[in-house]
Design an enzyme around this catalytic site. Structure first.
Site, PDB file in Angstrom:
ATOM      1  N   GLY A  24       0.773  -1.237   0.000  1.00  0.00           N
ATOM      2  CA  GLY A  24       0.000   0.000   0.000  1.00  0.00           C
ATOM      3  C   GLY A  24       0.801   1.283   0.000  1.00  0.00           C
ATOM      4  N   GLU A  82       4.327  -6.178   1.932  1.00  0.00           N
ATOM      5  CA  GLU A  82       4.018  -6.611   0.556  1.00  0.00           C
ATOM      6  C   GLU A  82       3.911  -5.447  -0.400  1.00  0.00           C
ATOM      7  OE1 GLU A  82       0.212  -8.395   0.899  1.00  0.00           O
ATOM      8  OE2 GLU A  82       0.987 -10.127   1.949  1.00  0.00           O
ATOM      9  N   PRO A  83       4.961  -4.692  -0.595  1.00  0.00           N
ATOM     10  CA  PRO A  83       4.837  -3.552  -1.514  1.00  0.00           C
ATOM     11  C   PRO A  83       4.729  -4.003  -2.965  1.00  0.00           C
ATOM     12  CG  PRO A  83       7.115  -3.866  -0.864  1.00  0.00           C
ATOM     13  CD  PRO A  83       6.308  -4.838  -0.045  1.00  0.00           C
ATOM     14  N   ARG A 111       3.332  -1.240  -5.784  1.00  0.00           N
ATOM     15  CA  ARG A 111       3.548   0.048  -6.458  1.00  0.00           C
ATOM     16  C   ARG A 111       4.884   0.696  -6.105  1.00  0.00           C
ATOM     17  NH1 ARG A 111      -0.791   3.068  -7.747  1.00  0.00           N
ATOM     18  NH2 ARG A 111      -1.940   1.963  -6.135  1.00  0.00           N
ATOM     19  N   ARG A 137      -5.451   3.558 -15.478  1.00  0.00           N
ATOM     20  CA  ARG A 137      -5.525   4.148 -14.136  1.00  0.00           C
ATOM     21  C   ARG A 137      -6.232   5.511 -14.105  1.00  0.00           C
ATOM     22  NH1 ARG A 137      -2.030   5.510 -11.211  1.00  0.00           N
ATOM     23  NH2 ARG A 137      -2.923   4.619  -9.328  1.00  0.00           N
ATOM     24  N   CYS A 169     -12.396   4.164 -28.595  1.00  0.00           N
ATOM     25  CA  CYS A 169     -13.676   4.801 -28.910  1.00  0.00           C
ATOM     26  C   CYS A 169     -14.563   4.944 -27.691  1.00  0.00           C
ATOM     27  CB  CYS A 169     -14.375   4.027 -30.024  1.00  0.00           C
ATOM     28  SG  CYS A 169     -13.557   4.310 -31.579  1.00  0.00           S
ATOM     29  N   TYR A 219       0.695  -1.322 -12.235  1.00  0.00           N
ATOM     30  CA  TYR A 219      -0.704  -1.386 -12.655  1.00  0.00           C
ATOM     31  C   TYR A 219      -0.921  -0.694 -14.004  1.00  0.00           C
ATOM     32  CZ  TYR A 219      -0.885  -2.580  -7.737  1.00  0.00           C
ATOM     33  OH  TYR A 219      -0.630  -3.157  -6.519  1.00  0.00           O
TER      34      TYR A 219
HETATM   35  N1  LLP Z   1      -1.006  -7.091  -0.988  1.00  0.00           N
HETATM   36  C1  LLP Z   1      -2.280  -7.317  -1.344  1.00  0.00           C
HETATM   37  C2  LLP Z   1      -3.024  -8.409  -0.719  1.00  0.00           C
HETATM   38  C3  LLP Z   1      -2.885  -6.521  -2.330  1.00  0.00           C
HETATM   39  O1  LLP Z   1      -4.143  -6.734  -2.687  1.00  0.00           O
HETATM   40  C4  LLP Z   1      -2.140  -5.469  -2.934  1.00  0.00           C
HETATM   41  C5  LLP Z   1      -2.748  -4.622  -3.956  1.00  0.00           C
HETATM   42  C6  LLP Z   1      -0.802  -5.292  -2.529  1.00  0.00           C
HETATM   43  C7  LLP Z   1      -0.273  -6.117  -1.541  1.00  0.00           C
HETATM   44  C8  LLP Z   1       0.090  -4.250  -3.132  1.00  0.00           C
HETATM   45  O2  LLP Z   1      -0.385  -2.969  -2.962  1.00  0.00           O
HETATM   46  P1  LLP Z   1       0.524  -1.738  -3.413  1.00  0.00           P
HETATM   47  O3  LLP Z   1       1.771  -1.767  -2.559  1.00  0.00           O
HETATM   48  O4  LLP Z   1       0.857  -1.903  -4.842  1.00  0.00           O
HETATM   49  O5  LLP Z   1      -0.303  -0.544  -3.155  1.00  0.00           O
HETATM   50  N2  LLP Z   1      -4.817  -1.141  -9.610  1.00  0.00           N
HETATM   51  C9  LLP Z   1      -4.724  -0.190  -8.531  1.00  0.00           C
HETATM   52  C10 LLP Z   1      -4.078  -0.775  -7.300  1.00  0.00           C
HETATM   53  C11 LLP Z   1      -4.775  -2.001  -6.796  1.00  0.00           C
HETATM   54  C12 LLP Z   1      -4.045  -2.676  -5.680  1.00  0.00           C
HETATM   55  C13 LLP Z   1      -4.660  -3.974  -5.332  1.00  0.00           C
HETATM   56  N3  LLP Z   1      -3.981  -4.677  -4.298  1.00  0.00           N
HETATM   57  C14 LLP Z   1      -3.982   1.058  -9.041  1.00  0.00           C
HETATM   58  O6  LLP Z   1      -3.652   1.120 -10.219  1.00  0.00           O
HETATM   59  O7  LLP Z   1      -3.768   2.005  -8.289  1.00  0.00           O
END
Ligand code: LLP
Length: 402
Positions: free
Chosen positions: A215, A256-257, A259, A301, A331, A360
Site C-alpha cells: 500500500g 508486501e509492496p 507500487r 488508471r 472509442c 498497474y
Molecule cells: N497485498 C495485497 C493483498 C494486495 O491486494 C495489494 C494490492 C498489494 C499487496 C500491493 O499494494 P501496493 O503496494 O501496490 O499498493 N490497480 C490499482 C491498485 C490495486 C491494488 C490492489 N492490491 C492502481 O492502479 O492504483
C-alpha cells in the site's frame, strides 16, 4: 537512461512500456533498509507488474512473492522462488485452486472463515489469515481494501472464531495478515491499522509471521511529498519489536509492496497521431486535443481511478507551454490521460512519456477495441532488452476459434 526514447521507438515501435531496473533495485533496497526489525521478509506484490525481468530483479534483492492468483503463483515458481517464500493471498478462490496451491507448497492466506474451514477439512496443515482491521486507506475508494465496505479479509472482531477453528483442527494459523489499501502516503493511518492487527495476532498462539501488507504510495504529482519511508519503517519495527516481546518469541515481519517498488521505474511511451484545435463556442472555449497511439486499454488508471500521471513531451524542448487534453485512440469519451495539461505545444509525431506507469499499467492492460498489447522493454544499466514482443493482430485473432 542510456538510450533515447526516439531510438527505443525506432527499434521497438510505439506505444512502448519501458522499465528501468536501476530504479526498481533502488526502491527495493530503500524499502528493505527502512526496516530495522529482524527477522524481516519483504514480499513483492507481483500484481503490480508481473513482467518476468522486473520480478526477477526484485527476487534477486531478497524478496519473496505475494501472489493473488494461480497465474501469479506460476510466475513465481517458474522464476525459481522457493514455495516457502510465496504467499497466496486468496480472494474467493475455488476448491480446485486451493488443492493446487496445497500441492505446490505455497502458504494460503485465507480471506474468509469458510475458506479456512475448507482448507482445514482438506487436510491443510498451515494457513495465514487476512484480517480486516476495519481501518481502510488508499488513494481512491476503489483501491481501499479494508473497512466496512470491502469484501476482503476476516473482520478482526472474529479472531476468536479463527482461534476456535484452529483448536478443533490439525491446521495451524502461522500468519496474521492485513492489506488496508493502496497508494497510502500517510504513515499514521497505516500505524493505527498495524496496532489493530497486532492485537489480533496476540490471540493466535502458533504464528510464524505478521504481514502488514502493501500500500505504500508514490508521489504521482509534481511537487507532491513522498511517503516518509524512514518513519513508516521505524513505526513498523517498533510496533513489531514491542509486540514480539509480549508474544514471547520472535516472529517474522512481512510487508508486501507492489507500487512502491515498480511505479517510478516505468514509462509508457506514445506517439502523437493528431492535434486538433476546437473552436470557441457560445458554451465553452475551444480545447486542444492531443491524440496518441495508445489509450485506456494500455493504461487504465486515469479512467478507472481518476489517477494523475505526469506527462512529458520528449520531442519539443523549446515550444511554448500550451494547455492541452491528452487523449487516446479508444472509442470512448473517457479515454483521457489528462485535461488542460501544460505541455510544450505537441506536434504530430512527437513522443510523449506517461510517467510512473510501471505499476498497474501493463498489468491491467486489455485488448479492448481489438487493439493488441504493446511491447515491453527493460533497461538494465547500458543494456536494453525486449521483455515482451508487441502482440500482433493475428495473435489476437488466433486466440479465438473461428
Ligand atoms: N497485498 C495485497 C493483498 C494486495 O491486494 C495489494 C494490492 C498489494 C499487496 C500491493 O499494494 P501496493 O503496494 O501496490 O499498493 N490497480 C490499482 C491498485 C490495486 C491494488 C490492489 N492490491 C492502481 O492502479 O492504483
Amino acid at each position: 537512461m542510456p538510450i533515447s526514447a526516439a531510438k527505443l521507438i525506432a527499434r521497438f515501435g510505439s506505444p512502448l512500456y519501458v522499465y528501468d531496473l536501476a530504479v526498481v533495485r533502488a526502491r527495493a533496497g530503500a524499502l528493505a533498509t527502512s526496516i530495522s526489525y529482524r527477522p524481516f521478509l519483504p514480499l513483492y506484490a507481483i500484481k503490480a507488474n508481473p513482467c518476468p525481468a522486473v520480478v526477477r530483479a526484485i527476487v534477486e534483492e531478497g524478496y519473496g512473492i505475494d501472489a493473488v492468483s494461480p497465474g501469479e503463483v506460476a510466475i513465481a515458481l517458474r522464476l525459481g522462488v522457493d514455495p516457502g517464500r510465496i504467499l497466496f493471498t486468496e480472494n474467493n478462490m475455488t476448491d480446485a485452486e486451493m488443492v493446487t496451491a496445497m500441492q505446490q507448497g505455497v502458504t494460503i492466506n485465507c480471506g474468509s472463515l469458510d475458506r479456512l474451514e475448507r482448507l482445514a477439512a482438506a487436510g491443510g496443515r498451515e494457513a495465514s489469515v487476512r484480517f480486516n482491521p476495519d481501518i481502510g486507506a488508499g488513494a481512491h475508494e476503489k483501491i481501499c481494501t479494508a473497512g466496512p465496505l470491502t469484501k476482503f479479509g476476516v473482520h478482526f472482531s472474529q479472531v476468536e472464531k479463527v482461534a476456535r477453528l484452529e483448536q478443533g483442527s490439525g491446521l495451524r494459523v502461522v500468519g496474521c495478515h492485513m492489506h488496508i489499501g493502496s497508494g497510502i502516503l500517510d504513515a499514521e493511518v497505516y500505524a493505527r491499522a498495524m496496532a489493530v492487527i497486532l492485537s489480533v495476532a496476540e490471540r493466535l498462539p502458533n504464528l510464524r509471521f505478521v504481514d502488514f501488507g502493501g500500500g505504500i504510495g508514490i508521489p504521482y504529482r509534481e511537487g507532491q511529498p513522498a511517503v516518509d519511508l524512514a518513519a513508516l519503517g521505524a513505526q513498523a519495527s517498533t510496533l513489531m519489536g514491542a509486540f514480539t516481546a509480549r508474544y514471547g518469541r520472535p516472529l517474522e515481519l512481512r510487508l508486501e509492496p507492489g507500487r512502491y517498488l515498480v511505479a517510478e521505474s516505468g514509462t509508457l511511451l506514445t506517439t502523437v497521431t493528431s492535434v486538433k484545435r476546437n473552436p470557441d463556442t457560445a458554451q465553452a472555449s475551444g480545447r486542444t486535443y492531443v491524440g496518441c497511439d495508445t489509450g485506456f486499454n494500455h493504461l487504465v488508471r486515469v479512467a478507472m481511478y481518476d489517477a494523475y500521471h505526469r506527462i512529458d513531451n520528449l520531442s519539443e524542448r523549446d515550444a511554448p507551454l500550451t494547455a492541452v487534453d491528452v487523449v487516446g485512440n479508444i472509442c470512448e469519451s473517457g479515454d483521457v490521460f489528462a485535461r488542460a495539461r501544460l505541455l510544450p505545444a505537441p506536434q504530430l509525431g512527437d513522443i510523449l512519456a506517461l510517467r510512473d506507469a510501471g505499476a498497474y499499467g501493463m498489468a491491467m492492460a486489455s485488448t479492448y477495441n481489438t487493439r493488441p498489447l504493446p511491447a515491453e522493454v527493460v533497461v538494465d544499466g547500458d543494456q536494453v532488452r525486449l521483455a515482451r514482443p508487441r502482440q500482433t493482430i493475428e495473435q489476437l485473432l488466433d486466440a479465438s476459434i473461428w
